[in-house]
Design a protein around this motif. Sequence first.
Motif, PDB file in Angstrom:
ATOM      1  N   THR A  89       0.445  -1.483  -0.488  1.00 25.03           N
ATOM      2  CA  THR A  89      -0.095   0.380   0.242  1.00 25.03           C
ATOM      3  C   THR A  89       0.700   1.554   0.225  1.00 25.03           C
ATOM      4  O   THR A  89       1.786   1.195   1.149  1.00 25.03           O
ATOM      5  CB  THR A  89      -1.058  -0.718   1.045  1.00 25.03           C
ATOM      6  N   ILE A  90       0.378   2.563  -0.601  1.00 22.01           N
ATOM      7  CA  ILE A  90       0.989   3.439  -1.601  1.00 22.01           C
ATOM      8  C   ILE A  90       0.216   4.522  -0.604  1.00 22.01           C
ATOM      9  O   ILE A  90      -0.489   4.772  -0.545  1.00 22.01           O
ATOM     10  CB  ILE A  90       1.212   4.173  -2.030  1.00 22.01           C
ATOM     11  N   ALA A  91       0.934   5.448   0.481  1.00 23.80           N
ATOM     12  CA  ALA A  91       0.110   6.389   0.906  1.00 23.80           C
ATOM     13  C   ALA A  91       0.240   7.899   0.266  1.00 23.80           C
ATOM     14  O   ALA A  91       1.934   7.762   0.712  1.00 23.80           O
ATOM     15  CB  ALA A  91      -0.358   5.900   3.170  1.00 23.80           C
ATOM     16  N   SER A  92      -0.324   8.877   0.353  1.00 22.04           N
ATOM     17  CA  SER A  92      -0.101   9.816   0.094  1.00 22.04           C
ATOM     18  C   SER A  92      -0.918  10.737   0.252  1.00 22.04           C
ATOM     19  O   SER A  92      -2.057  11.279   0.439  1.00 22.04           O
ATOM     20  CB  SER A  92      -0.273   9.923  -1.146  1.00 22.04           C
ATOM     21  N   ALA A  93       0.238  12.212   0.842  1.00 22.44           N
ATOM     22  CA  ALA A  93      -0.972  13.763   1.365  1.00 22.44           C
ATOM     23  C   ALA A  93      -0.879  14.233   0.805  1.00 22.44           C
ATOM     24  O   ALA A  93       0.309  14.612  -0.367  1.00 22.44           O
ATOM     25  CB  ALA A  93      -0.677  13.423   2.454  1.00 22.44           C
ATOM     26  N   SER A  94      -1.680  15.614   0.366  1.00 23.68           N
ATOM     27  CA  SER A  94      -2.300  16.709  -0.401  1.00 23.68           C
ATOM     28  C   SER A  94      -2.237  17.428  -0.384  1.00 23.68           C
ATOM     29  O   SER A  94      -3.112  17.789   0.891  1.00 23.68           O
ATOM     30  CB  SER A  94      -2.308  16.260  -1.507  1.00 23.68           C
ATOM     31  N   LEU A  95      -2.046  18.633  -0.675  1.00 25.96           N
ATOM     32  CA  LEU A  95      -2.178  19.725  -0.420  1.00 25.96           C
ATOM     33  C   LEU A  95      -4.402  20.448  -1.225  1.00 25.96           C
ATOM     34  O   LEU A  95      -4.801  21.116  -1.091  1.00 25.96           O
ATOM     35  CB  LEU A  95      -1.717  21.279  -0.885  1.00 25.96           C
ATOM     36  N   ASP A  96      -4.558  19.405  -1.389  1.00 31.05           N
ATOM     37  CA  ASP A  96      -6.297  18.908  -1.509  1.00 31.05           C
ATOM     38  C   ASP A  96      -6.707  18.369   0.671  1.00 31.05           C
ATOM     39  O   ASP A  96      -7.913  19.089  -0.542  1.00 31.05           O
ATOM     40  CB  ASP A  96      -6.341  18.149  -2.922  1.00 31.05           C
ATOM     41  N   GLY A  97      -5.888  18.499   0.844  1.00 26.77           N
ATOM     42  CA  GLY A  97      -6.985  18.308   1.788  1.00 26.77           C
ATOM     43  C   GLY A  97      -6.982  16.786   2.101  1.00 26.77           C
ATOM     44  O   GLY A  97      -7.761  16.413   3.434  1.00 26.77           O
ATOM     45  N   THR A  98      -6.774  15.805   1.354  1.00 32.13           N
ATOM     46  CA  THR A  98      -7.274  14.640   1.280  1.00 32.13           C
ATOM     47  C   THR A  98      -5.496  13.274   1.588  1.00 32.13           C
ATOM     48  O   THR A  98      -4.304  14.072   1.057  1.00 32.13           O
ATOM     49  CB  THR A  98      -7.858  13.768   0.069  1.00 32.13           C
ATOM     50  N   ILE A  99      -5.811  12.507   1.865  1.00 34.35           N
ATOM     51  CA  ILE A  99      -5.386  11.186   2.327  1.00 34.35           C
ATOM     52  C   ILE A  99      -5.573   9.807   0.858  1.00 34.35           C
ATOM     53  O   ILE A  99      -6.549   9.997   1.293  1.00 34.35           O
ATOM     54  CB  ILE A  99      -4.618  11.231   3.462  1.00 34.35           C
ATOM     55  N   ARG A 100      -4.272   9.761   0.587  1.00 36.20           N
ATOM     56  CA  ARG A 100      -5.084   8.439  -0.343  1.00 36.20           C
ATOM     57  C   ARG A 100      -4.191   7.421  -0.741  1.00 36.20           C
ATOM     58  O   ARG A 100      -3.113   7.223  -0.103  1.00 36.20           O
ATOM     59  CB  ARG A 100      -4.772   9.048  -2.007  1.00 36.20           C
TER      60      ARG A 100
END
Length: 300
Positions: free
Chosen positions: A85-96
């Motif tokens: 699993t890859i976890a990513s966070a973003s300036l769009d306010g979400t974690i995927r």
Amino acid sequence: MEFERWRLSNCDRLERMEPQSVLSLCFKKDQLNSVAFVNNDTSVAVGLEKGQINLVPIKPGDQQQRLRGHTAGITGIAYHPATRTIASASLDGTIRLWNEGTSTVIRFDLGPIFRFVTDQNLSYGVIGTQKGAALISLDTESILTNLTSIKPTAVAISPEGNSCAATISDEACRVFDTRLYRTIVECEVRSKITALALTAMGDNLVIGCVDGSVVLFDCRQNEIALTKVMQEGMVTSLAIHPSRNILITGSDDASVTIGNMRNLTASFTVTTHHAPVTSIAISSSGEFFSTIGEDRRLSV
């Protein structure tokens, strides 16, 4: 593309390491924001400013893969080898959370996520937003507790996830117990803090500063064990080897320093970038490390 490798595990002493070649790849259009080793250390995940994640194979000639879903810059990437699993966070306010190219979305409604780190099992994480730093559970997709009420300049979490850290002012940071939601220790230094990293079990906190100094803080003894200047420029990033006493630091003078974490002595300085180094990652095996910089270059 030129291929070069740094092997961090092929010698019994750091002083015997010799630099070889580096896998160097320049992204002409996008700024690189974050980096992590994925797919059992066979690829490097690179988070871009427009929200895309590129999976770059270490072996030359293999095809890159792209993960699309975020709508703003990637600010952190982590990987769980067992579940792939890859976890990513973003300036769009979400974690995927990504598996085989598809993702599930976690949203905390705290606005853009500027900082993001997780433990090695992707169970606990720390996010930094305009509202402060928060401890989160990726398992339950929930906020466990708010750690600070100001936007942190740096956050960190131990590999096991038992402790985490965040800045509470320009020159101070706090280490927290992730299970009991309480402060363990607080450390104040003499220069603005720009990077944090926690060792295994959270025994030591490594602090990078704007004046190029690195502070080794003993969390058990609640005292600064050592302070040394390791970079001529500002320390922009820190990475701790998973099994050896190796510390890698990046700087805004475009250099990367490899040194001994016990005595903060630099053994090698590498310059593969032409602009500030922004992020460093070490593979889970401890064999390779990767850096990205404002020159839009990835080096492995």
